[in-house]
Design a protein around this motif. Structure first.
Motif, PDB file in Angstrom:
ATOM      1  N   PRO A 118      12.919  71.215  -6.053  1.00  0.00           N
ATOM      2  CA  PRO A 118      13.553  69.948  -5.667  1.00  0.00           C
ATOM      3  C   PRO A 118      15.069  70.037  -5.786  1.00  0.00           C
ATOM      4  CG  PRO A 118      11.813  69.582  -7.268  1.00  0.00           C
ATOM      5  CD  PRO A 118      12.015  71.058  -7.171  1.00  0.00           C
ATOM      6  N   ARG A 119      15.737  69.308  -4.916  1.00  0.00           N
ATOM      7  CA  ARG A 119      17.198  69.314  -4.897  1.00  0.00           C
ATOM      8  C   ARG A 119      17.685  67.873  -4.983  1.00  0.00           C
ATOM      9  NH1 ARG A 119      20.759  69.777   0.072  1.00  0.00           N
ATOM     10  NH2 ARG A 119      18.764  69.755   1.135  1.00  0.00           N
ATOM     11  N   VAL A 120      18.718  67.663  -5.805  1.00  0.00           N
ATOM     12  CA  VAL A 120      19.341  66.348  -5.936  1.00  0.00           C
ATOM     13  C   VAL A 120      20.836  66.532  -5.755  1.00  0.00           C
ATOM     14  CG1 VAL A 120      19.749  64.378  -7.457  1.00  0.00           C
ATOM     15  CG2 VAL A 120      17.555  65.551  -7.534  1.00  0.00           C
ATOM     16  N   GLU A 121      21.433  65.687  -4.927  1.00  0.00           N
ATOM     17  CA  GLU A 121      22.874  65.751  -4.700  1.00  0.00           C
ATOM     18  C   GLU A 121      23.508  64.405  -5.002  1.00  0.00           C
ATOM     19  OE1 GLU A 121      23.020  69.213  -1.281  1.00  0.00           O
ATOM     20  OE2 GLU A 121      23.389  67.153  -0.688  1.00  0.00           O
ATOM     21  N   TYR A 122      24.751  64.473  -5.470  1.00  0.00           N
ATOM     22  CA  TYR A 122      25.507  63.283  -5.841  1.00  0.00           C
ATOM     23  C   TYR A 122      26.809  63.268  -5.071  1.00  0.00           C
ATOM     24  CZ  TYR A 122      22.296  63.320  -9.773  1.00  0.00           C
ATOM     25  OH  TYR A 122      21.161  63.322 -10.557  1.00  0.00           O
ATOM     26  N   GLU A 123      27.250  62.054  -4.743  1.00  0.00           N
ATOM     27  CA  GLU A 123      28.566  61.894  -4.144  1.00  0.00           C
ATOM     28  C   GLU A 123      29.097  60.507  -4.467  1.00  0.00           C
ATOM     29  OE1 GLU A 123      28.758  62.109   0.144  1.00  0.00           O
ATOM     30  OE2 GLU A 123      26.863  61.059   0.350  1.00  0.00           O
ATOM     31  N   LEU A 124      30.408  60.363  -4.339  1.00  0.00           N
ATOM     32  CA  LEU A 124      31.018  59.060  -4.593  1.00  0.00           C
ATOM     33  C   LEU A 124      30.657  58.078  -3.495  1.00  0.00           C
ATOM     34  CD1 LEU A 124      34.664  59.939  -5.730  1.00  0.00           C
ATOM     35  CD2 LEU A 124      32.741  59.225  -7.152  1.00  0.00           C
ATOM     36  N   THR A 125      30.464  56.846  -3.886  1.00  0.00           N
ATOM     37  CA  THR A 125      30.262  55.770  -2.919  1.00  0.00           C
ATOM     38  C   THR A 125      31.644  55.251  -2.517  1.00  0.00           C
ATOM     39  OG1 THR A 125      30.215  54.105  -4.651  1.00  0.00           O
ATOM     40  CG2 THR A 125      28.086  55.080  -3.989  1.00  0.00           C
ATOM     41  N   GLU A 126      31.655  54.286  -1.629  1.00  0.00           N
ATOM     42  CA  GLU A 126      32.923  53.649  -1.258  1.00  0.00           C
ATOM     43  C   GLU A 126      33.580  53.022  -2.491  1.00  0.00           C
ATOM     44  OE1 GLU A 126      34.427  50.025   1.624  1.00  0.00           O
ATOM     45  OE2 GLU A 126      32.630  51.137   2.223  1.00  0.00           O
ATOM     46  N   LEU A 127      32.765  52.387  -3.319  1.00  0.00           N
ATOM     47  CA  LEU A 127      33.281  51.793  -4.555  1.00  0.00           C
ATOM     48  C   LEU A 127      33.860  52.872  -5.470  1.00  0.00           C
ATOM     49  CD1 LEU A 127      33.620  49.226  -6.292  1.00  0.00           C
ATOM     50  CD2 LEU A 127      31.331  49.689  -7.211  1.00  0.00           C
ATOM     51  N   GLY A 128      33.140  53.982  -5.601  1.00  0.00           N
ATOM     52  CA  GLY A 128      33.630  55.098  -6.423  1.00  0.00           C
ATOM     53  C   GLY A 128      34.936  55.658  -5.899  1.00  0.00           C
ATOM     54  N   ASN A 129      35.031  55.790  -4.576  1.00  0.00           N
ATOM     55  CA  ASN A 129      36.280  56.285  -3.978  1.00  0.00           C
ATOM     56  C   ASN A 129      37.442  55.326  -4.210  1.00  0.00           C
ATOM     57  OD1 ASN A 129      35.972  58.906  -2.690  1.00  0.00           O
ATOM     58  ND2 ASN A 129      34.409  57.916  -1.448  1.00  0.00           N
ATOM     59  N   SER A 130      37.146  54.031  -4.285  1.00  0.00           N
ATOM     60  CA  SER A 130      38.223  53.057  -4.521  1.00  0.00           C
ATOM     61  C   SER A 130      38.784  53.174  -5.936  1.00  0.00           C
ATOM     62  CB  SER A 130      37.721  51.632  -4.270  1.00  0.00           C
ATOM     63  OG  SER A 130      36.859  51.206  -5.309  1.00  0.00           O
ATOM     64  N   LEU A 131      38.055  53.859  -6.803  1.00  0.00           N
ATOM     65  CA  LEU A 131      38.498  54.054  -8.185  1.00  0.00           C
ATOM     66  C   LEU A 131      39.473  55.228  -8.327  1.00  0.00           C
ATOM     67  CD1 LEU A 131      38.010  53.021 -11.056  1.00  0.00           C
ATOM     68  CD2 LEU A 131      36.062  54.583 -11.192  1.00  0.00           C
ATOM     69  N   ILE A 132      39.542  56.094  -7.334  1.00  0.00           N
ATOM     70  CA  ILE A 132      40.360  57.304  -7.435  1.00  0.00           C
ATOM     71  C   ILE A 132      41.857  56.999  -7.608  1.00  0.00           C
ATOM     72  CG2 ILE A 132      41.023  59.452  -6.256  1.00  0.00           C
ATOM     73  CD1 ILE A 132      38.118  59.275  -7.505  1.00  0.00           C
ATOM     74  N   PRO A 133      42.460  56.100  -6.843  1.00  0.00           N
ATOM     75  CA  PRO A 133      43.899  55.841  -7.073  1.00  0.00           C
ATOM     76  C   PRO A 133      44.224  55.380  -8.501  1.00  0.00           C
ATOM     77  CG  PRO A 133      43.260  55.014  -4.919  1.00  0.00           C
ATOM     78  CD  PRO A 133      41.991  55.408  -5.633  1.00  0.00           C
ATOM     79  N   PRO A 134      43.476  54.425  -9.083  1.00  0.00           N
ATOM     80  CA  PRO A 134      43.789  54.071 -10.479  1.00  0.00           C
ATOM     81  C   PRO A 134      43.578  55.229 -11.454  1.00  0.00           C
ATOM     82  CG  PRO A 134      42.371  52.400  -9.496  1.00  0.00           C
ATOM     83  CD  PRO A 134      42.476  53.514  -8.511  1.00  0.00           C
ATOM     84  N   ILE A 135      42.536  56.037 -11.226  1.00  0.00           N
ATOM     85  CA  ILE A 135      42.316  57.201 -12.102  1.00  0.00           C
ATOM     86  C   ILE A 135      43.483  58.167 -11.971  1.00  0.00           C
ATOM     87  CG2 ILE A 135      40.913  59.285 -12.420  1.00  0.00           C
ATOM     88  CD1 ILE A 135      38.440  57.597 -11.919  1.00  0.00           C
ATOM     89  N   ASN A 136      43.921  58.407 -10.738  1.00  0.00           N
ATOM     90  CA  ASN A 136      45.054  59.317 -10.545  1.00  0.00           C
ATOM     91  C   ASN A 136      46.317  58.783 -11.218  1.00  0.00           C
ATOM     92  OD1 ASN A 136      43.571  61.236  -9.188  1.00  0.00           O
ATOM     93  ND2 ASN A 136      44.064  60.431  -7.170  1.00  0.00           N
ATOM     94  N   ASN A 137      46.512  57.470 -11.166  1.00  0.00           N
ATOM     95  CA  ASN A 137      47.660  56.876 -11.862  1.00  0.00           C
ATOM     96  C   ASN A 137      47.559  57.113 -13.365  1.00  0.00           C
ATOM     97  OD1 ASN A 137      48.861  55.923  -9.532  1.00  0.00           O
ATOM     98  ND2 ASN A 137      47.941  53.910  -9.683  1.00  0.00           N
ATOM     99  N   LEU A 138      46.366  56.929 -13.910  1.00  0.00           N
ATOM    100  CA  LEU A 138      46.152  57.146 -15.336  1.00  0.00           C
ATOM    101  C   LEU A 138      46.369  58.622 -15.699  1.00  0.00           C
ATOM    102  CD1 LEU A 138      45.298  55.957 -18.057  1.00  0.00           C
ATOM    103  CD2 LEU A 138      42.925  56.410 -17.403  1.00  0.00           C
ATOM    104  N   LEU A 139      45.858  59.531 -14.881  1.00  0.00           N
ATOM    105  CA  LEU A 139      46.051  60.955 -15.128  1.00  0.00           C
ATOM    106  C   LEU A 139      47.532  61.327 -15.076  1.00  0.00           C
ATOM    107  CD1 LEU A 139      43.084  62.454 -13.068  1.00  0.00           C
ATOM    108  CD2 LEU A 139      43.256  62.253 -15.550  1.00  0.00           C
ATOM    109  N   HIS A 140      48.235  60.781 -14.093  1.00  0.00           N
ATOM    110  CA  HIS A 140      49.671  61.040 -13.972  1.00  0.00           C
ATOM    111  C   HIS A 140      50.410  60.518 -15.212  1.00  0.00           C
ATOM    112  CE1 HIS A 140      53.610  61.574 -12.193  1.00  0.00           C
ATOM    113  NE2 HIS A 140      53.877  60.319 -12.501  1.00  0.00           N
ATOM    114  N   TRP A 141      50.066  59.300 -15.635  1.00  0.00           N
ATOM    115  CA  TRP A 141      50.691  58.725 -16.821  1.00  0.00           C
ATOM    116  C   TRP A 141      50.424  59.612 -18.043  1.00  0.00           C
ATOM    117  CZ3 TRP A 141      49.266  57.169 -21.631  1.00  0.00           C
ATOM    118  CH2 TRP A 141      50.189  56.400 -22.340  1.00  0.00           C
ATOM    119  N   GLY A 142      49.188  60.076 -18.170  1.00  0.00           N
ATOM    120  CA  GLY A 142      48.823  60.938 -19.291  1.00  0.00           C
ATOM    121  C   GLY A 142      49.606  62.236 -19.299  1.00  0.00           C
TER     122      GLY A 142
END
Length: 144
Positions: free
Chosen positions: A91-115
């Motif tokens: 059996p194979r299971v795959e994961y990917e970001l949803t539209e909601l998950g993708n909308s989280l990337i800019p704030p995460i990138n801001n947090l990573l940059h700040w860090g």
């Protein structure tokens, strides 16, 4: 979901000046990302796209299978990632970001940059704090 306005109404109706944290909407979001792995998984999927469980595990490295399973299920429950099962052998299971998950990337990138920008200062502050606490311990022992 309870809004800030609803929290204010609750406080007013119950003659409470104290903020009720159970009604804080951001608390539910921060609970998800306060763990060790969720941001790493989301960030990894944002760079690599659709991935199998074993690929995620090998890219992260030091995560147990159980912890990765728990993290993926939590992210799926929040609608941040999707899980697709393929009834093959094996059996194979795959994961990917949803539209909601993708909308989280800019704030995460801001947090990573700040860090990255403030990491050295934070580490210096931690060292100073630890030194101060260690000195307090020595002082307490001297007076005991």
């Amino acid at each position: 979901m309870v809004t800030n306005i609803e929290n204010q109404l609750f406080m007013r109706e119950n003659n409470s000046e104290k903020f009720q944290p159970t009604f804080c909407p951001i608390r539910h979001v921060l609970d998800r990302f306060g763990d060790k792995w969720s941001i790493l998984v989301v960030e990894l999927l944002s760079h690599k796209g659709r991935m199998r469980f074993s690929e995620i595990a090998s890219h992260i490295g030091d995560i147990s299978q159980k912890m990765l399973t728990v993290t993926l299920r939590s992210l799926e429950a929040d609608g941040l990632i999707s899980r697709e099962f393929f009834p093959e052998i094996p059996p194979r299971v795959e994961y990917e970001l949803t539209e909601l998950g993708n909308s989280l990337i800019p704030p995460i990138n801001n947090l990573l940059h700040w860090g990255q920008e403030h990491l050295e200062t934070i580490l210096d502050n931690r060292k100073r704090y630890e030194d101060k606490e260690q000195e307090k311990g020595k002082t307490k022992k001297a007076y005991s």
